[in-house]
Design a protein around this motif. Structure first.
Motif: not given
Length: 204
Positions: A26-53
């Motif tokens: 009901l309050a505050g802004p909407l946040a929208v993000a766009a990301v281009i990942l680097d296949p040479q620098r993978p990030i472990a543990g990525l998942n839907d943010s709602k499923k992460l602590s």
């Protein structure tokens, strides 16, 4: 009947993931993000943010910032949400986030089943994409963490609503404080609980 297919992007194409956080509050802004990942620098543990602590999101956030080829986070303020409606505000935010990437994306993978009409590149909507596509997962984390941090900051500017705890979502505690204090400038006037309070105030 001839069937026209859309060619797949080249293997070296830059593909952006796009997601938002904060459509329901009901309050505050909407946040929208766009990301281009680097296949040479993978990030472990990525998942839907709602499923992460919260701790896991906070740990992944700097890794995404550091390792991504490009990222952009856009905030759509409450007054624009009220003017456009939340769906159109989301579409506008997605287009702006993709347009803000440098280098530019060749394709945007958007979480959900709708694509903005004015994306600056080809696009593909993916239902549940925030759990399926790492780039969308990364975007969902950037959007969520950015918005949550802002709501904590707004709690000090607008005390009494509990923004730092519920982040603007319509929890019983938030609704009770809204009833007691009335809306502040961060509340979305077009959302039903806020609109009803304002309508009631006009009757007196």
């Amino acid at each position: 009947m001839a069937i026209r297919s859309i060619p797949a992007p080249a293997t070296n194409a830059l593909v952006a993931g796009v997601d938002e956080a904060g459509r329901g509050p009901l309050a505050g802004p909407l946040a929208v993000a766009a990301v281009i990942l680097d296949p040479q620098r993978p990030i472990a543990g990525l998942n839907d943010s709602k499923k992460l602590s919260e701790a896991k999101r906070e740990a992944l956030y700097p890794q995404i910032i550091e390792r991504a080829l490009a990222y952009c986070v856009v905030l759509i303020e409450p007054d624009e949400i009220d003017r456009l409606n939340i769906f159109q505000a989301t579409m506008a935010g997605m287009s702006r986030a993709v347009a803000g990437l440098a280098p530019a994306a060749d394709e945007a993978l958007v979480d959900g089943n709708k694509l903005p009409k004015d994306l600056p590149c080809r696009g593909r909507a993916i239902v549940g994409g925030d759990a399926l596509e790492p780039a969308i997962s990364a975007a969902s984390i950037l959007a969520k963490v950015s918005r949550d941090r802002l709501m904590v900051a707004l709690d000090t500017i607008h005390p009494g609503y509990g923004f730092a705890v519920h982040k603007g979502y319509p929890t019983p505690a938030h609704l009770a404080s809204l009833q007691q204090l009335g809306p502040c400038v961060q509340h979305r006037r077009s959302f039903a609980p806020v609109r009803l309070l304002l309508d009631q105030a006009r009757l007196f």
